[in-house]
Scaffold this motif. Structure first.
Motif, PDB file in Angstrom:
ATOM      1  N   ASN A   2       0.814  -1.203   0.000  1.00  0.00           N
ATOM      2  CA  ASN A   2       0.000   0.000   0.000  1.00  0.00           C
ATOM      3  C   ASN A   2       0.857   1.266   0.000  1.00  0.00           C
ATOM      4  O   ASN A   2       1.970   1.278   0.527  1.00  0.00           O
ATOM      5  N   SER A   4       0.556   5.189   1.293  1.00  0.00           N
ATOM      6  CA  SER A   4      -0.259   5.924   2.246  1.00  0.00           C
ATOM      7  C   SER A   4       0.312   7.308   2.513  1.00  0.00           C
ATOM      8  O   SER A   4       1.512   7.546   2.364  1.00  0.00           O
ATOM      9  N   LEU A   9      -4.893   5.501   3.313  1.00  0.00           N
ATOM     10  CA  LEU A   9      -4.485   4.669   2.187  1.00  0.00           C
ATOM     11  C   LEU A   9      -4.889   5.345   0.891  1.00  0.00           C
ATOM     12  O   LEU A   9      -6.070   5.654   0.681  1.00  0.00           O
ATOM     13  N   THR A  12      -2.867   1.131  -3.977  1.00  0.00           N
ATOM     14  CA  THR A  12      -2.407  -0.229  -3.738  1.00  0.00           C
ATOM     15  C   THR A  12      -1.572  -0.696  -4.922  1.00  0.00           C
ATOM     16  O   THR A  12      -1.987  -0.541  -6.082  1.00  0.00           O
TER      17      THR A  12
END
Length: 279
Positions: A2, A4, A9, A12
């Protein structure tokens, strides 16, 4: 894996190892999200199964497709060929919450490496409703020979110069509105242009749930490949209408910086200036 910003978040990462061969397996980002959680990418849509969120693609590297799907040929038009390459992960140079540096091997269908890539992906904070995805790709020719980099346009299909850092946005009930500098609007005005930036908004109404503003950082600026009516997709196109010759051990630099915003943008020029100024 991920990507962030703080506890939010925003994207992905997928390795792409499960992507079918005919779609040119490669890493990609999906979903990419606004800070409020709205998805602004699409992967494997029915209209173009080889569109994979945000990925680095080239349609023709001396005959090998790293784009996926059919290949346009002067003799037979668009046909499916056994010419699909793949991008394979070699190592991580860096892997933190908001920044990754990945080394990748681009191989032809026989498994011979043509290009070695260093790809840097960063998530940059801008304001309460906007963050920026910054992707830079450095592609070194490791084949030991000159490579020709082309596109369907260089192979005889005008206007189809796609390839590079490609962003596939979600298709909606209505096409996204398209905006560029100096009052330019619409796909026809900005497709193939050298506009300093361009923006997609998911609807033309003030309640638009997302806006994406794209610009090319650094000195290199390629024409924009843009689709909005058929599907929403954007990339700076390095082989827009002319094949590139990449000598042995020479490097091709690609990049795309994208502001991801919740809702509409009232001043695109100010946003573009702020995005360009990010270190």
């Amino acid at each position: 894996m991920n990507l962030s910003l703080g506890h939010t978040l925003v994207a992905t990462h997928h390795s792409g190892t499960s992507v079918p061969t005919e779609l040119s397996p490669r890493p990609y980002l999906h979903p990419v999200r606004t800070l409020a959680g709205t998805e602004v990418t699409e992967t494997g849509p029915a209209d173009h199964r080889h569109h994979l969120g945000v990925s680095v693609t080239l349609a023709d590297v001396s005959g090998t497709s790293f784009w996926g799907g059919r290949t346009f040929t002067r003799e037979h038009g668009s046909v499916m060929l056994d010419n699909h390459g793949r991008q394979e992960h070699l190592s991580w140079g860096e892997c933190s919450a908001d920044r990754t540096v990945e080394v990748l091997s681009w191989t032809d269908p026989e498994g011979t490496e043509l290009l070695r890539e260093h790809r840097t992906v960063r998530a940059l904070a801008l304001d309460a409703k906007t963050w920026v995805l910054d992707l830079h790709s450095s592609l070194r020719n490791t084949s030991g020979r000159e490579l020709g980099i082309g596109s369907p346009a260089t192979n005889g299909r005008p206007g189809a110069g796609y390839g590079g850092v490609f962003w596939r946005a979600p298709i909606g009930d209505l096409p996204p509105s398209v905006t560029g500098p100096d009052g330019a609007t619409g796909e026809e005005a900005l497709h193939g242009s050298h506009a300093r930036w361009l923006a997609l908004s998911s609807t033309a109404s003030p309640e638009a749930p997302w806006t994406l503003l794209f610009l090319q950082p650094g000195p290199r600026t390629d024409p924009w490949f843009l689709r909005a009516e058929e599907y929403p997709g954007v990339c700076p196109a390095p082989a827009w209408d002319t094949r590139l010759r990449l000598g042995a051990d020479r490097t091709l630099e690609l990049g795309l910086r994208t502001a991801v915003t919740d809702g509409p943008v009232t001043d695109h020029e100010a946003l573009a200036t702020a995005v360009a100024a990010l270190a």
